[in-house]
Design a protein around this motif. Structure first.
Motif, PDB file in Angstrom:
ATOM      1  N   MET A   1       2.550   4.408  -9.114  1.00 30.10           N
ATOM      2  CA  MET A   1       1.221   4.204  -9.086  1.00 30.10           C
ATOM      3  C   MET A   1       1.064   2.833  -9.094  1.00 30.10           C
ATOM      4  O   MET A   1       1.165   2.380 -10.305  1.00 30.10           O
ATOM      5  CB  MET A   1       0.185   5.073  -9.760  1.00 30.10           C
TER       6      MET A   1
ATOM      7  N   LYS B   1      -2.711   0.140  -8.852  1.00 27.36           N
ATOM      8  CA  LYS B   1      -4.231   0.017  -8.911  1.00 27.36           C
ATOM      9  C   LYS B   1      -4.337  -0.845  -7.685  1.00 27.36           C
ATOM     10  O   LYS B   1      -3.748  -2.000  -7.814  1.00 27.36           O
ATOM     11  CB  LYS B   1      -4.811  -0.609 -10.242  1.00 27.36           C
TER      12      LYS B   1
ATOM     13  N   CYS C   1      -5.700   3.879  -5.850  1.00 29.60           N
ATOM     14  CA  CYS C   1      -4.267   3.636  -6.312  1.00 29.60           C
ATOM     15  C   CYS C   1      -3.437   3.709  -4.970  1.00 29.60           C
ATOM     16  O   CYS C   1      -3.587   4.558  -4.018  1.00 29.60           O
ATOM     17  CB  CYS C   1      -3.945   4.979  -6.921  1.00 29.60           C
TER      18      CYS C   1
ATOM     19  N   TYR D   1       0.496   4.291  -3.719  1.00 32.10           N
ATOM     20  CA  TYR D   1       1.743   5.286  -4.253  1.00 32.10           C
ATOM     21  C   TYR D   1       2.983   4.499  -3.495  1.00 32.10           C
ATOM     22  O   TYR D   1       2.780   4.579  -2.269  1.00 32.10           O
ATOM     23  CB  TYR D   1       1.317   6.776  -3.903  1.00 32.10           C
TER      24      TYR D   1
END
Length: 222
Positions: A181, A183, A188, A190
């Protein structure tokens, strides 16, 4: 589900508080005051998660539980929140003993539009299409959370640890396979790490990754 992170204990008007580094609404799928327990200095402590705003929470612990704990320094926290996952593994044809596939290789899947990176990660791990994962997860663009992805992994019988490790930009040694993850604004992003390479649904297969961008990861057992 359990969540591993580092944080400080601070004394405030409401008592002794620990800041949580992730959005509880998105990850735990719970609201209002939440009951939990945490491991601090090898002791299990009952606690409450108190809402601040927009999914940000802090942990309240009793004064007696911090009597011998140093304040103002970083501690390793293992937080346990019950009932924090959406169940979607009912009637699944798969299980951890008989998963959809053995993860011994990885093919990158490029998302057809922004906001489907979580679904793309599950699709890469399961070896299916993004369209199928969208159906299983019952969520579309920008709606995938770690909680929903974990539930989808359970549906496909893809085993994983029950701890989400929050590194928050610190150096970390990643396991052979994990969902990462990072930011990205309000959301988020992925991606999947497998055997030393990084599989990004936006950028393709990457040989290197800037770990300062990493918020945390969930290990996938393979």
């Amino acid at each position: 589900m359990r969540y591993f992170f580092e944080s400080m204990i601070e004394k405030k008007e409401k008592g002794y508080m620990i800041q949580i580094p992730f959005n509880v609404w998105e990850v735990c799928k719970q609201r209002d005051v939440i009951q939990g327990d945490l491991v601090l200095d090898n002791r299990v402590i009952e606690c409450e998660l108190l809402p601040k705003e927009k999914g940000n929470y802090e942990i309240h612990i009793d004064e007696a539980d911090v009597a011998n704990v140093e304040l103002g320094v970083t501690h390793k926290i293992l937080l346990h929140v019950t009932g924090s996952l959406i169940r979607m593994d009912q009637n699944s044809p798969y299980s951890f003993d008989e998963p959809i596939r053995k993860i011994d290789s990885m093919n990158v899947i490029i998302q057809p539009e922004d906001g489907l990176c979580g679904q793309a990660c599950v699709a890469m791990l399961a070896g299916v299409t993004i369209a199928e994962v969208i159906s299983v997860m019952d969520c579309r663009e920008w709606q995938a959370t770690m909680g929903r992805m974990i539930s989808a992994l359970n549906y496909y019988g893809i085993d994983h640890t029950d701890i989400i490790n929050y590194t928050e930009g610190r150096d970390a040694v990643l396991p052979k396979c994990c969902i990462m993850m990072e930011k990205m604004g309000r959301f988020c992003h992925y991606l999947v790490h497998f055997d030393g390479k990084y599989y990004d649904s936006n950028l393709g297969v990457l040989e290197e990754y800037d770990m300062s961008k990493l918020l945390g990861y969930l290990e996938i057992k393979c």
